[in-house]
Design a protein around this motif. Sequence first.
Motif, PDB file in Angstrom:
ATOM      1  N   ASP A   1       0.981  -1.158   0.010  1.00 24.81           N
ATOM      2  CA  ASP A   1      -0.167   0.205   0.059  1.00 24.81           C
ATOM      3  C   ASP A   1       1.069   1.358  -0.090  1.00 24.81           C
ATOM      4  OD1 ASP A   1      -2.174   1.669   0.008  1.00 24.81           O
ATOM      5  OD2 ASP A   1      -2.429   1.623   2.403  1.00 24.81           O
ATOM      6  N   LEU A   2       1.459   1.613  -1.224  1.00 22.89           N
ATOM      7  CA  LEU A   2       2.163   2.819  -1.515  1.00 22.89           C
ATOM      8  C   LEU A   2       1.543   3.625  -2.256  1.00 22.89           C
ATOM      9  CD1 LEU A   2       5.567   1.243  -2.247  1.00 22.89           C
ATOM     10  CD2 LEU A   2       4.928   1.898  -0.078  1.00 22.89           C
ATOM     11  N   PHE A   3       1.742   5.126  -2.130  1.00 23.35           N
ATOM     12  CA  PHE A   3       0.968   6.344  -2.734  1.00 23.35           C
ATOM     13  C   PHE A   3       1.396   6.035  -4.332  1.00 23.35           C
ATOM     14  CE2 PHE A   3       1.038  10.508  -4.512  1.00 23.35           C
ATOM     15  CZ  PHE A   3      -0.470  10.858  -4.061  1.00 23.35           C
ATOM     16  N   LYS A   4       2.553   5.858  -4.723  1.00 26.63           N
ATOM     17  CA  LYS A   4       3.136   5.283  -5.966  1.00 26.63           C
ATOM     18  C   LYS A   4       4.040   4.282  -6.349  1.00 26.63           C
ATOM     19  CE  LYS A   4       3.475   6.015 -10.514  1.00 26.63           C
ATOM     20  NZ  LYS A   4       4.013   4.630 -10.674  1.00 26.63           N
TER      21      LYS A   4
ATOM     22  N   PRO B   1      20.567  -4.806   2.394  1.00 29.35           N
ATOM     23  CA  PRO B   1      19.679  -3.990   3.309  1.00 29.35           C
ATOM     24  C   PRO B   1      20.342  -2.309   3.129  1.00 29.35           C
ATOM     25  CG  PRO B   1      19.932  -5.793   4.649  1.00 29.35           C
ATOM     26  CD  PRO B   1      21.007  -5.942   3.629  1.00 29.35           C
ATOM     27  N   GLU B   2      21.512  -2.411   3.475  1.00 30.06           N
ATOM     28  CA  GLU B   2      22.355  -0.984   3.104  1.00 30.06           C
ATOM     29  C   GLU B   2      22.083  -0.329   1.923  1.00 30.06           C
ATOM     30  OE1 GLU B   2      26.343   1.432   4.279  1.00 30.06           O
ATOM     31  OE2 GLU B   2      26.291  -0.753   4.385  1.00 30.06           O
ATOM     32  N   THR B   3      22.413  -1.168   0.796  1.00 31.52           N
ATOM     33  CA  THR B   3      22.283  -0.690  -0.625  1.00 31.52           C
ATOM     34  C   THR B   3      20.836  -0.197  -0.916  1.00 31.52           C
ATOM     35  OG1 THR B   3      24.298  -1.922  -1.135  1.00 31.52           O
ATOM     36  CG2 THR B   3      22.688  -1.164  -2.895  1.00 31.52           C
ATOM     37  N   VAL B   4      19.994  -1.204  -0.506  1.00 27.15           N
ATOM     38  CA  VAL B   4      18.454  -1.020  -0.728  1.00 27.15           C
ATOM     39  C   VAL B   4      18.175   0.601  -0.116  1.00 27.15           C
ATOM     40  CG1 VAL B   4      15.994  -1.773  -0.462  1.00 27.15           C
ATOM     41  CG2 VAL B   4      18.061  -3.218  -1.080  1.00 27.15           C
ATOM     42  N   ASN B   5      18.253   0.741   1.188  1.00 26.33           N
ATOM     43  CA  ASN B   5      17.918   1.900   1.890  1.00 26.33           C
ATOM     44  C   ASN B   5      18.770   3.040   1.143  1.00 26.33           C
ATOM     45  OD1 ASN B   5      16.364   0.811   4.017  1.00 26.33           O
ATOM     46  ND2 ASN B   5      18.139   0.311   5.200  1.00 26.33           N
ATOM     47  N   ASN B   6      20.035   2.909   0.906  1.00 23.36           N
ATOM     48  CA  ASN B   6      20.334   4.283   0.093  1.00 23.36           C
ATOM     49  C   ASN B   6      20.070   4.563  -1.313  1.00 23.36           C
ATOM     50  OD1 ASN B   6      22.081   4.387   2.360  1.00 23.36           O
ATOM     51  ND2 ASN B   6      24.027   3.307   1.482  1.00 23.36           N
ATOM     52  N   THR B   7      19.340   3.590  -1.940  1.00 17.97           N
ATOM     53  CA  THR B   7      18.880   4.048  -3.155  1.00 17.97           C
ATOM     54  C   THR B   7      17.453   3.890  -3.685  1.00 17.97           C
ATOM     55  OG1 THR B   7      19.133   1.414  -3.849  1.00 17.97           O
ATOM     56  CG2 THR B   7      21.194   3.149  -4.286  1.00 17.97           C
ATOM     57  N   LEU B   8      16.595   3.749  -2.401  1.00 13.84           N
ATOM     58  CA  LEU B   8      15.188   3.821  -2.537  1.00 13.84           C
ATOM     59  C   LEU B   8      14.810   4.999  -3.130  1.00 13.84           C
ATOM     60  CD1 LEU B   8      13.986   2.590   0.918  1.00 13.84           C
ATOM     61  CD2 LEU B   8      13.774   1.477  -1.396  1.00 13.84           C
ATOM     62  N   GLY B   9      15.458   6.083  -3.057  1.00 16.19           N
ATOM     63  CA  GLY B   9      15.163   7.325  -4.035  1.00 16.19           C
ATOM     64  C   GLY B   9      15.208   7.053  -5.449  1.00 16.19           C
ATOM     65  N   VAL B  10      15.683   5.983  -5.992  1.00 18.14           N
ATOM     66  CA  VAL B  10      15.658   5.721  -7.578  1.00 18.14           C
ATOM     67  C   VAL B  10      14.456   5.074  -7.868  1.00 18.14           C
ATOM     68  CG1 VAL B  10      16.796   4.518  -9.271  1.00 18.14           C
ATOM     69  CG2 VAL B  10      18.081   5.461  -7.477  1.00 18.14           C
ATOM     70  N   ILE B  11      13.558   4.279  -6.913  1.00 19.95           N
ATOM     71  CA  ILE B  11      12.394   3.578  -7.139  1.00 19.95           C
ATOM     72  C   ILE B  11      11.119   4.291  -6.718  1.00 19.95           C
ATOM     73  CG2 ILE B  11      13.486   1.510  -7.966  1.00 19.95           C
ATOM     74  CD1 ILE B  11      12.972   0.537  -5.018  1.00 19.95           C
TER      75      ILE B  11
ATOM     76  N   TYR C   1       8.097   9.556  -3.306  1.00 12.58           N
ATOM     77  CA  TYR C   1       7.400  10.242  -2.298  1.00 12.58           C
ATOM     78  C   TYR C   1       7.956   9.933  -0.986  1.00 12.58           C
ATOM     79  CZ  TYR C   1       3.800  11.299  -5.930  1.00 12.58           C
ATOM     80  OH  TYR C   1       3.242  12.014  -6.858  1.00 12.58           O
ATOM     81  N   GLN C   2       8.408  10.823  -0.269  1.00 18.58           N
ATOM     82  CA  GLN C   2       9.022  10.684   1.023  1.00 18.58           C
ATOM     83  C   GLN C   2       8.308   9.748   1.983  1.00 18.58           C
ATOM     84  OE1 GLN C   2      12.068  11.125   2.171  1.00 18.58           O
ATOM     85  NE2 GLN C   2      11.250  10.428   4.284  1.00 18.58           N
ATOM     86  N   ASP C   3       6.875   9.836   2.068  1.00 19.50           N
ATOM     87  CA  ASP C   3       6.160   8.865   2.853  1.00 19.50           C
ATOM     88  C   ASP C   3       6.491   7.421   2.571  1.00 19.50           C
ATOM     89  OD1 ASP C   3       5.229  11.108   4.140  1.00 19.50           O
ATOM     90  OD2 ASP C   3       3.214  11.133   3.226  1.00 19.50           O
ATOM     91  N   ASP C   4       6.565   7.181   1.232  1.00 22.83           N
ATOM     92  CA  ASP C   4       6.784   5.868   0.840  1.00 22.83           C
ATOM     93  C   ASP C   4       8.238   5.497   1.195  1.00 22.83           C
ATOM     94  OD1 ASP C   4       3.928   5.504  -0.390  1.00 22.83           O
ATOM     95  OD2 ASP C   4       4.905   6.187  -2.516  1.00 22.83           O
ATOM     96  N   ILE C   5       9.287   6.426   1.201  1.00 22.63           N
ATOM     97  CA  ILE C   5      10.535   5.968   1.367  1.00 22.63           C
ATOM     98  C   ILE C   5      10.733   5.672   2.963  1.00 22.63           C
ATOM     99  CG2 ILE C   5      13.045   6.885   1.562  1.00 22.63           C
ATOM    100  CD1 ILE C   5      12.319   8.294  -1.103  1.00 22.63           C
ATOM    101  N   ALA C   6       9.749   6.737   3.754  1.00 21.79           N
ATOM    102  CA  ALA C   6       9.876   6.336   5.200  1.00 21.79           C
ATOM    103  C   ALA C   6       9.225   5.078   5.497  1.00 21.79           C
ATOM    104  CB  ALA C   6       9.418   7.643   5.803  1.00 21.79           C
TER     105      ALA C   6
ATOM    106  N   GLY D   1      14.591   0.734   6.413  1.00 25.95           N
ATOM    107  CA  GLY D   1      14.848   0.009   7.634  1.00 25.95           C
ATOM    108  C   GLY D   1      14.270  -1.648   7.470  1.00 25.95           C
ATOM    109  N   SER D   2      13.302  -1.780   8.625  1.00 24.36           N
ATOM    110  CA  SER D   2      13.159  -3.161   8.840  1.00 24.36           C
ATOM    111  C   SER D   2      12.277  -3.799   7.710  1.00 24.36           C
ATOM    112  CB  SER D   2      12.293  -3.162  10.314  1.00 24.36           C
ATOM    113  OG  SER D   2      11.089  -2.448  10.127  1.00 24.36           O
ATOM    114  N   GLU D   3      11.506  -2.752   7.207  1.00 21.78           N
ATOM    115  CA  GLU D   3      10.453  -3.479   6.058  1.00 21.78           C
ATOM    116  C   GLU D   3      11.267  -3.555   5.032  1.00 21.78           C
ATOM    117  OE1 GLU D   3       6.880  -4.524   4.553  1.00 21.78           O
ATOM    118  OE2 GLU D   3       7.390  -4.170   6.625  1.00 21.78           O
ATOM    119  N   ALA D   4      12.066  -2.755   4.488  1.00 14.93           N
ATOM    120  CA  ALA D   4      13.032  -3.012   3.274  1.00 14.93           C
ATOM    121  C   ALA D   4      13.742  -4.430   3.517  1.00 14.93           C
ATOM    122  CB  ALA D   4      13.820  -2.177   2.903  1.00 14.93           C
TER     123      ALA D   4
END
Length: 308
Positions: free
Chosen positions: A241-244, A268-278, A281-286, A290-293
């Motif tokens: 359930d993400l905004f986009k 996990p670290e690489t995923v967290n650092n590059t979430l802004g590529v995929i 929206y900040q709410d989706d990234i937040a 961390g634990s969800e990713a």
Amino acid sequence: MSDAPRALPETIDATVELLSQGDYVADRSLATVAFLSLRMGRPIFLEGEAGVGKTEIAKVLAHSLGRKLVRLQCYEGLDTASAVYEWNYARQMLEIRLAEAAGETDREKLARGIFTEEFLIRRPLLQALESHNGAAPVLLIDELDRTDEPFEAYLLEVLSDYQITIPEIGTIKAAEPPIVVITSNRTREIHDALKRRCLYHWVDYPSAERELEILARKAPGAPERLTREIVGFIQALRKMDLFKVPGVAETIDWTKALSELDVIALDPETVNNTLGVILKYQDDIAKMQGSEAARILRQVQAEAAALG
């Protein structure tokens, strides 16, 4: 674009191959609608979420068929001056001053002289009525849902007869109708009258298998393990359930970005650092950081290990 236009495909299989030549991995249903659109001379109306490859279809058709691509990018407030034509007022004024300086005083003659095709600025819809290298172009009307209903009604008239009337000149009609691709992200409903003139297809997110094939074409240098983990992660995100949720464009971007970082497998670290590529929206990234990713990544890697 190729110098010489190519013939339209004769079969659905040939249409699949035509799209494949432009590195577009189409499913059978999309290829069927594209084939029928080309053979019947009907516009193809593509709806779907942003980033699933609707616009790319028009680009690939233009490239693979050797046709000019004419793109009308829609937006709120789009009018005929931006979409169809306008007069080159600066040049008309210059012509009037030059004529007056030469002693011309007949106003009617001056008016006739400046309202000719020489002073006409052709916008996308008018350009689409002109053949190029002996063949009609591909007209992409992108994100029609961003315009308002009056423009949609005008477009309906243009697509009915593939002609445009300019009061000062007359009616300009296409010798051969263009290949028309209309896209919509469905931010609003398009009127049924326009849809009835088109062949319709909903462009959905691809299956994991097709997305892997897309990456094999669009990011061929990426390690196989990495692409499988990327596709698994993206497919999992699309169920959340993400905004986009990320589209195919984001999958390709992420693969290329991780390849630039010399990543051979997700962590996990690489995923967290590059979430802004995929995620955009900040709410989706937040929500995902961390634990969800990490949870999704463990699930993806466990499923990959189970498959061997």
